[in-house]
Design a protein around this motif. Sequence first.
Motif, PDB file in Angstrom:
ATOM      1  N   GLY A  10       0.840  -1.185   0.000  1.00 25.58           N
ATOM      2  CA  GLY A  10       0.000   0.000   0.000  1.00 25.58           C
ATOM      3  C   GLY A  10       0.878   1.239   0.000  1.00 25.58           C
ATOM      4  N   VAL A  11       0.564   2.187  -0.853  1.00 20.60           N
ATOM      5  CA  VAL A  11       1.315   3.445  -0.932  1.00 20.60           C
ATOM      6  C   VAL A  11       0.354   4.578  -0.617  1.00 20.60           C
ATOM      7  CG1 VAL A  11       2.707   4.967  -2.372  1.00 20.60           C
ATOM      8  CG2 VAL A  11       2.859   2.482  -2.674  1.00 20.60           C
ATOM      9  N   ILE A  12       0.648   5.305   0.457  1.00 16.15           N
ATOM     10  CA  ILE A  12      -0.233   6.378   0.898  1.00 16.15           C
ATOM     11  C   ILE A  12       0.344   7.708   0.428  1.00 16.15           C
ATOM     12  CG2 ILE A  12      -1.408   7.434   2.856  1.00 16.15           C
ATOM     13  CD1 ILE A  12      -2.093   4.465   2.376  1.00 16.15           C
ATOM     14  N   GLY A  13      -0.247   8.249  -0.618  1.00 16.45           N
ATOM     15  CA  GLY A  13       0.214   9.516  -1.172  1.00 16.45           C
ATOM     16  C   GLY A  13       0.367   9.434  -2.672  1.00 16.45           C
ATOM     17  N   GLY A  14      -0.486  10.159  -3.403  1.00 14.48           N
ATOM     18  CA  GLY A  14      -0.497  10.079  -4.856  1.00 14.48           C
ATOM     19  C   GLY A  14       0.243  11.205  -5.542  1.00 14.48           C
ATOM     20  N   THR A  33      -1.451  -0.984  -4.273  1.00 14.03           N
ATOM     21  CA  THR A  33      -2.608  -0.101  -4.167  1.00 14.03           C
ATOM     22  C   THR A  33      -2.124   1.274  -3.754  1.00 14.03           C
ATOM     23  OG1 THR A  33      -3.993  -1.972  -3.484  1.00 14.03           O
ATOM     24  CG2 THR A  33      -4.865   0.245  -3.110  1.00 14.03           C
ATOM     25  N   LEU A  34      -2.392   2.255  -4.595  1.00 16.53           N
ATOM     26  CA  LEU A  34      -1.957   3.631  -4.357  1.00 16.53           C
ATOM     27  C   LEU A  34      -3.139   4.456  -3.872  1.00 16.53           C
ATOM     28  CD1 LEU A  34       0.118   6.015  -4.729  1.00 16.53           C
ATOM     29  CD2 LEU A  34      -0.743   6.192  -7.078  1.00 16.53           C
ATOM     30  N   TRP A  35      -3.020   4.998  -2.674  1.00 17.53           N
ATOM     31  CA  TRP A  35      -4.069   5.897  -2.168  1.00 17.53           C
ATOM     32  C   TRP A  35      -3.712   7.331  -2.516  1.00 17.53           C
ATOM     33  CZ3 TRP A  35      -4.006  10.135   1.042  1.00 17.53           C
ATOM     34  CH2 TRP A  35      -5.249  10.624   1.464  1.00 17.53           C
ATOM     35  N   ALA A  63      -1.285  -2.490 -14.182  1.00 20.42           N
ATOM     36  CA  ALA A  63      -1.491  -3.297 -12.976  1.00 20.42           C
ATOM     37  C   ALA A  63      -1.587  -2.440 -11.720  1.00 20.42           C
ATOM     38  CB  ALA A  63      -0.353  -4.304 -12.822  1.00 20.42           C
ATOM     39  N   LEU A  64      -1.122  -1.185 -11.771  1.00 17.64           N
ATOM     40  CA  LEU A  64      -1.185  -0.298 -10.609  1.00 17.64           C
ATOM     41  C   LEU A  64      -2.613   0.148 -10.404  1.00 17.64           C
ATOM     42  CD1 LEU A  64       0.007   1.459  -8.384  1.00 17.64           C
ATOM     43  CD2 LEU A  64       0.590   3.158 -10.135  1.00 17.64           C
ATOM     44  N   ARG A  65      -3.143  -0.077  -9.203  1.00 15.73           N
ATOM     45  CA  ARG A  65      -4.504   0.350  -8.875  1.00 15.73           C
ATOM     46  C   ARG A  65      -4.459   1.504  -7.893  1.00 15.73           C
ATOM     47  NH1 ARG A  65      -9.694   0.118  -8.490  1.00 15.73           N
ATOM     48  NH2 ARG A  65     -10.744   0.322  -6.469  1.00 15.73           N
ATOM     49  N   ALA A  66      -5.254   2.531  -8.172  1.00 16.42           N
ATOM     50  CA  ALA A  66      -5.377   3.668  -7.261  1.00 16.42           C
ATOM     51  C   ALA A  66      -6.741   3.656  -6.592  1.00 16.42           C
ATOM     52  CB  ALA A  66      -5.180   4.976  -8.024  1.00 16.42           C
ATOM     53  N   THR A  67      -6.805   4.254  -5.414  1.00 16.03           N
ATOM     54  CA  THR A  67      -8.055   4.294  -4.654  1.00 16.03           C
ATOM     55  C   THR A  67      -8.108   5.553  -3.809  1.00 16.03           C
ATOM     56  OG1 THR A  67      -9.437   3.090  -3.053  1.00 16.03           O
ATOM     57  CG2 THR A  67      -7.059   3.001  -2.714  1.00 16.03           C
ATOM     58  N   GLY A  68      -9.312   5.974  -3.496  1.00 19.50           N
ATOM     59  CA  GLY A  68      -9.505   7.048  -2.533  1.00 19.50           C
ATOM     60  C   GLY A  68      -9.951   6.520  -1.187  1.00 19.50           C
ATOM     61  N   ASP A  69      -9.999   5.196  -1.045  1.00 21.46           N
ATOM     62  CA  ASP A  69     -10.449   4.529   0.170  1.00 21.46           C
ATOM     63  C   ASP A  69      -9.222   4.136   0.999  1.00 21.46           C
ATOM     64  OD1 ASP A  69     -11.457   2.911   2.151  1.00 21.46           O
ATOM     65  OD2 ASP A  69     -12.603   1.601   0.813  1.00 21.46           O
ATOM     66  N   MET A  70      -9.013   4.817   2.114  1.00 21.80           N
ATOM     67  CA  MET A  70      -7.839   4.547   2.938  1.00 21.80           C
ATOM     68  C   MET A  70      -7.807   3.105   3.421  1.00 21.80           C
ATOM     69  SD  MET A  70      -5.055   5.915   4.192  1.00 21.80           S
ATOM     70  CE  MET A  70      -5.203   7.708   4.388  1.00 21.80           C
ATOM     71  N   ALA A  71      -8.940   2.547   3.768  1.00 16.63           N
ATOM     72  CA  ALA A  71      -8.979   1.176   4.276  1.00 16.63           C
ATOM     73  C   ALA A  71      -8.503   0.179   3.225  1.00 16.63           C
ATOM     74  CB  ALA A  71     -10.392   0.826   4.737  1.00 16.63           C
ATOM     75  N   GLU A  72      -8.799   0.445   1.966  1.00 17.56           N
ATOM     76  CA  GLU A  72      -8.361  -0.452   0.895  1.00 17.56           C
ATOM     77  C   GLU A  72      -6.839  -0.459   0.788  1.00 17.56           C
ATOM     78  OE1 GLU A  72      -9.017  -1.150  -3.915  1.00 17.56           O
ATOM     79  OE2 GLU A  72     -10.156   0.406  -2.866  1.00 17.56           O
TER      80      GLU A  72
END
Length: 334
Positions: A10-14, A33-35, A63-72
């Motif tokens: 998980g990477v926190i920071g886009g 998963t990139l938040w 293959a890189l997936r981004a999300t706005g959901d911190m829990a994900e």
Amino acid sequence: MGGRDLNHIGVIGGGAWGTALAASAVRAGRRVTLWALEAEVVQAVNESHENPLYLPGVALDSALRATGDMAEAAAADAILLVCPAQHMRAVSAQVVDAGADAPLVICAKGIEQKTLQLMSDVLGDTAPGMDMAILSGPTFAAELAKNLPTAVTLAARDDGLARSLIDALGHNRFRPYQSHDVIGAQIGGAVKNVLAIASGIVAGARLGDNAAAALITRGLAEIMRLGAALGARRETLMGLSGLGDLVLTCGSIQSRNMSLGKALGEGRTLAEVMGERRSIAEGVYTASGVAALAARHDIDMPICAAMDRVLNHGAAVGDEIEGLLSRPFKVETV
């Protein structure tokens, strides 16, 4: 902690650096998963496989997936914290609240202004008892994102954790070097941002290459003094996360901190330059913390002190240059 497989990162920071690290982890064969805070970044990464807001012109793996959901993003085997240093306390607390139960890797460089804490101490407050590591070194995000060779320091007190992270993140274009020195791996990265602004001022004011070399050398002495006071190892400060990062950031206009300093040296105001930028020059915020730590420990850090006066107290750039050049002659020691 013993060695274990860390397959989901998980990477926190886009921003630019978070996106580059996420792209690199995909190349290492991890599920990533990139938040990102910005919805437009999430959409662009997932649909067009790019981040035009922070890394324009760089193609990202589908293959890189981004999300706005911190829990994900927090439901990963290891979590890279790639937020600005002054937001580390709030962001790390959100990650913990989202249910994170994985090693946390600090990828921010700075000192918290309010508390004068290193990022590891901030995590000690917000994520007590959780496994922690530091990733720092001479890195421009765009170059790593383009898969150009990059080497960093990966510091953790637990050997098993360090080896697991290196196995998970490392590949032939991204080479982490192991260290136990969690303190030293943070000091170089924090102070070099302040010195890079000074280096930019040297360039903008056309003071010459001699002055640029002198600033880097005497700036390294300031890093070494602070490191000694806080318990860092000299070899760490002479390595990738110390001298390596200092040389890179003070030697290229790619550096956000150096480019800001160059504008100041050319006569522009800090407010003008900051108002034009989306990305953060960490040295602006770290300068006050470094100056305060130096005062607390009675350390002579004249370049950093001058930058604090320019950035936070309205001092004139020309006056600070003359002040540094008028200091008494002394024996060359660290």
